[in-house]
Design an enzyme around this catalytic site. Structure first.
Site, PDB file in Angstrom:
ATOM      1  CB  SER A 267     -21.365  55.245  15.560  1.00  0.00           C
ATOM      2  OG  SER A 267     -20.969  53.883  15.508  1.00  0.00           O
TER       3      SER A 267
ATOM      4  CE1 TYR B 254     -24.429  54.154  19.813  1.00  0.00           C
ATOM      5  CE2 TYR B 254     -23.395  53.068  17.939  1.00  0.00           C
ATOM      6  CZ  TYR B 254     -23.332  53.969  18.992  1.00  0.00           C
ATOM      7  OH  TYR B 254     -22.171  54.688  19.194  1.00  0.00           O
TER       8      TYR B 254
END
Length: 248
Positions: A143, A157
């Site tokens: 990501s 995350y």
């Protein structure tokens, strides 16, 4: 004979788009899901309706017994595994690190990082010539949060996806001699329903203005990069991380 591909988290979003794109590219697809059995079965049925080959299988990638069972199914049913896409992941609620408890941190890493490790390990045990395999390709989902850090949103995350990128680099170098390519795709702001789990369903629209291309990406655009990395067109590509982020 069709090559066999396992896509974790294949019931929705980028995972589902990858399943469809891979099937069009000639892969026989194993659509993994954790709890969305109906959605995964619908993806598999959609692929079959289009003339492709697909099936669905459940399990929690954060559970070692579940992961072993998923790969045992692939070996028992197909006798081989040629490709793996580690797409399964979770996005926690938006917040600041000082407010995180350890359970949240551990769960985020268990699914996003440990789950990727477990699936990579079992894939190597099927793909490597040392275990009777014939090589293959692994694509891990990172990501842009791994680079940007996701401050004031979900630093845990971002950190878990940073671990995925480090794993990708090391594993690519380790497995090159075994004929196994390992790469990653780093999506940016992509229009999927995973953002709802952050508590901000309008997050994509809110941040789209900061994307140089002026819009969020689609699951299909991300899937195109993933399937290219799986293909022979990327036969000399390993240890790479491709950003699909609109320049963000």
């Amino acid at each position: 004979m069709s090559k066999i591909l396992l896509v974790t988290g294949g019931s929705r979003g980028i995972g589902a788009a990858t399943c469809y794109a891979a099937a069009r590219d000639g892969w026989r697809v194993v659509v993994h899901y954790r709890s969305a059995a109906d959605a995964a079965e619908a993806v598999a049925a959609g692929i079959r309706a289009g003339g492709g080959e697909a099936e669905a299988i459940g399990g929690d990638v954060a559970s070692e017994p579940d992961v072993k069972a998923i790969f045992a199914h692939c070996k028992r049913r197909h006798g081989r595994l040629d490709g793996l896409v580690n797409n399964a992941g979770i996005l926690p609620q938006i917040g600041r690190l000082a407010d995180f408890d350890l359970a949240r941190w551990n769960r985020t890493f268990a699914v996003n990082a440990t789950g990727t490790f477990l699936c990579c390990r079992e894939a190597v045990r099927m793909m490597s010539p040392q275990y009777g395999g014939q090589g293959g390709a692994i694509v891990n989902l990172s990501s842009m949060a791994a680079v940007l850090g996701a401050p004031n949103e979900f630093i845990d995350y971002g950190a878990s996806k940073g671990a995925v990128e480090s794993l990708t680099t090391g594993l690519a170098r380790e497995l090159g001699p075994d004929g196994i390519r390992v790469n990653a795709v780093r999506p940016g702001l992509i229009s999927t329903d995973i953002h709802k789990s952050s508590g901000d369903a309008a997050r994509v629209e809110r941040l789209a203005g900061g994307v140089p291309l002026g819009r969020p990406g689609t699951p299909e655009e991300t899937a195109a990069a993933i399937v290219w990395l799986l293909s022979e067109a990327a036969s000399y590509v390993t240890g790479s991380v491709i950003a699909v982020s609109g320049g963000r």
